[in-house]
Motif scaffolding. Structure first.
Motif, PDB file in Angstrom:
ATOM      1  N   LEU A 177       0.845  -1.190   0.000  1.00  0.00           N
ATOM      2  CA  LEU A 177       0.000   0.000   0.000  1.00  0.00           C
ATOM      3  C   LEU A 177       0.882   1.243   0.000  1.00  0.00           C
ATOM      4  CD1 LEU A 177      -2.696  -0.943   2.709  1.00  0.00           C
ATOM      5  CD2 LEU A 177      -3.078  -0.813   0.237  1.00  0.00           C
ATOM      6  N   HIS A 178       0.737   2.056  -1.007  1.00  0.00           N
ATOM      7  CA  HIS A 178       1.419   3.348  -1.080  1.00  0.00           C
ATOM      8  C   HIS A 178       0.634   4.226  -2.038  1.00  0.00           C
ATOM      9  CE1 HIS A 178       3.121   1.745  -4.856  1.00  0.00           C
ATOM     10  NE2 HIS A 178       3.418   0.660  -4.158  1.00  0.00           N
ATOM     11  N   PRO A 179       0.917   5.515  -2.138  1.00  0.00           N
ATOM     12  CA  PRO A 179       0.092   6.392  -2.962  1.00  0.00           C
ATOM     13  C   PRO A 179      -0.048   5.985  -4.424  1.00  0.00           C
ATOM     14  CG  PRO A 179       1.385   7.713  -1.460  1.00  0.00           C
ATOM     15  CD  PRO A 179       1.866   6.292  -1.310  1.00  0.00           C
ATOM     16  N   HIS A 180       0.932   5.265  -4.959  1.00  0.00           N
ATOM     17  CA  HIS A 180       0.836   4.809  -6.348  1.00  0.00           C
ATOM     18  C   HIS A 180       0.199   3.422  -6.474  1.00  0.00           C
ATOM     19  CE1 HIS A 180       4.065   7.679  -8.209  1.00  0.00           C
ATOM     20  NE2 HIS A 180       2.945   8.294  -7.853  1.00  0.00           N
ATOM     21  N   PHE A 181      -0.124   2.796  -5.349  1.00  0.00           N
ATOM     22  CA  PHE A 181      -0.798   1.489  -5.368  1.00  0.00           C
ATOM     23  C   PHE A 181      -1.695   1.427  -4.142  1.00  0.00           C
ATOM     24  CE2 PHE A 181      -0.812  -3.285  -5.077  1.00  0.00           C
ATOM     25  CZ  PHE A 181      -1.443  -3.507  -6.293  1.00  0.00           C
ATOM     26  N   GLN A 182      -2.856   2.042  -4.240  1.00  0.00           N
ATOM     27  CA  GLN A 182      -3.724   2.233  -3.076  1.00  0.00           C
ATOM     28  C   GLN A 182      -4.683   1.068  -2.852  1.00  0.00           C
ATOM     29  OE1 GLN A 182      -5.438   6.220  -2.992  1.00  0.00           O
ATOM     30  NE2 GLN A 182      -3.602   7.105  -3.927  1.00  0.00           N
ATOM     31  N   GLN A 183      -4.907   0.234  -3.840  1.00  0.00           N
ATOM     32  CA  GLN A 183      -5.764  -0.946  -3.726  1.00  0.00           C
ATOM     33  C   GLN A 183      -7.090  -0.606  -3.033  1.00  0.00           C
ATOM     34  OE1 GLN A 183      -4.086  -4.909  -3.760  1.00  0.00           O
ATOM     35  NE2 GLN A 183      -2.435  -4.194  -2.443  1.00  0.00           N
ATOM     36  N   GLN A 184      -7.760   0.426  -3.524  1.00  0.00           N
ATOM     37  CA  GLN A 184      -8.923   0.955  -2.805  1.00  0.00           C
ATOM     38  C   GLN A 184     -10.035  -0.075  -2.614  1.00  0.00           C
ATOM     39  OE1 GLN A 184      -8.840   4.303  -1.590  1.00  0.00           O
ATOM     40  NE2 GLN A 184     -10.432   3.358  -0.318  1.00  0.00           N
ATOM     41  N   LYS A 185     -10.328  -0.868  -3.647  1.00  0.00           N
ATOM     42  CA  LYS A 185     -11.411  -1.849  -3.530  1.00  0.00           C
ATOM     43  C   LYS A 185     -11.090  -2.886  -2.456  1.00  0.00           C
ATOM     44  CE  LYS A 185     -14.324  -4.917  -6.332  1.00  0.00           C
ATOM     45  NZ  LYS A 185     -14.111  -6.169  -5.604  1.00  0.00           N
ATOM     46  N   LEU A 186      -9.880  -3.421  -2.504  1.00  0.00           N
ATOM     47  CA  LEU A 186      -9.475  -4.403  -1.494  1.00  0.00           C
ATOM     48  C   LEU A 186      -9.412  -3.750  -0.116  1.00  0.00           C
ATOM     49  CD1 LEU A 186      -8.427  -7.149  -0.568  1.00  0.00           C
ATOM     50  CD2 LEU A 186      -6.130  -6.453  -1.316  1.00  0.00           C
TER      51      LEU A 186
END
Length: 317
Positions: A177-186
């Protein structure tokens, strides 16, 4: 669970002794959460560091939160408990606060094969097999060897299956998890189930293994939106990434052996909050850019990360 932890995955580019020294320095600074794993190959050295600081009276065992993880080649029912016991012996502890299944599928490395290299012996996720592993994880709680159990790198389809069958549901899911890979749905699903998200690579992991680097990768701290907001707050862009993570609601576990950076990371939690507008701006820079690409876990030469990882919501069988 403390709101920030010190990651200890650094033995591919930092010596085990340096990681152990970082653990001692982090505890001196104020960290109480140390994220470990057997596969990192440094738990014995970290155990020496923990024993030293506890014996010194600087901190008690009860004040610390120690996490470790079951590696992929120890998913067999008969291996789970002995693997945890080996970790406890290496860390010189009587119990773990949290024990995770490191990845949801077994991976068997050939003898002498470095864990950062590609392996043809990895196997896909099969839920019935995973539940056999999870039942042993639950036994660890019953035995008092661990206080809580959780998952790492689990996707929503796999978590749904686990939640339906588990006697003890996972307390956390650790994931990139980081600002370029937020994985919002998960992320939203995990939170909705009462599972605490823990994020590794919170600053984009510029020192990640070479196997995971590609020419089009960008590191979060170079993003102009991050740089601009960090400048406004008078903090380093890396520190801003840690602050964003904590304010979002996830527990970041940045790795550093530099006391100045460790201090900046933990201090970010008590600096003035980012505004709603700044959080909104950061939400819009998600590039779906996975930095830990997991090439080590492909079990066929022509399969991709997505084939392994629940493409279109399906589970590899």
């Amino acid at each position: 669970m403390p709101a920030i932890g010190l990651g200890t995955f650094g033995s591919d580019h930092v010596s085990n002794d340096s990681v152990a020294q970082a653990v001692k320095q982090a505890i001196d600074i104020g960290y109480r959460h140390i994220d470990c794993a057997s596969v990192y190959g440094n738990e014995a050295e970290i155990g020496d560091a923990l024993a030293e600081v506890i014996a010194s009276g600087k901190v008690s065992r009860e004040e610390l939160w120690i996490t470790s993880k079951l590696w992929n080649d120890k998913h067999a029912e008969e291996d789970v408990i002995p693997s945890c016991q080996k970790t406890l012996s290496d860390l010189k502890l009587d119990y773990l606060d949290l024990y995770l299944v490191h990845w949801p599928f077994p991976n068997f490395h050939a003898k002498g094969c470095d864990v950062s290299s590609r392996s043809a012996e990895a196997k896909p996720y099969i839920h019935a097999n995973f539940m056999k592993t999870w039942r042993q994880m639950e036994k660890l709680v019953e035995m008092g060897l661990v206080k809580a159990i959780g998952t790492s790198n689990m996707t929503e389809p796999k978590l749904k299956l686990l939640l339906a069958d588990a006697a003890i549901k996972p307390a956390i899911n650790e994931m990139e998890l980081h600002p370029h890979f937020q994985q919002q749905k998960l992320y939203d699903f995990v939170v909705s189930q009462g599972i605490q998200p823990v994020g590794f690579c919170p600053i984009g992991s510029p020192a990640r293994p070479e196997r995971d680097k590609t020419a089009d990768d960008t590191v979060d701290t170079e993003d102009p939106v991050i740089v601009e907001i960090a400048k406004k707050h008078g903090i380093h862009p890396a520190t801003l990434c840690v602050k964003w993570a904590e304010q979002r609601g996830q527990i970041p576990i940045p790795f550093s052996t530099n006391p100045r950076n460790m201090l900046a990371n933990i201090q970010s939690l008590v600096t003035p909050k980012l505004s709603d507008e700044e959080m909104e701006a950061l939400s819009k820079i998600d590039k779906n850019c996975r930095l830990i690409k997991g090439q080590v876990f492909l079990w066929k030469e022509d399969q991709t990360w997505e084939d392994l990882w629940d493409l279109d919501g399906t589970i590899a069988q």
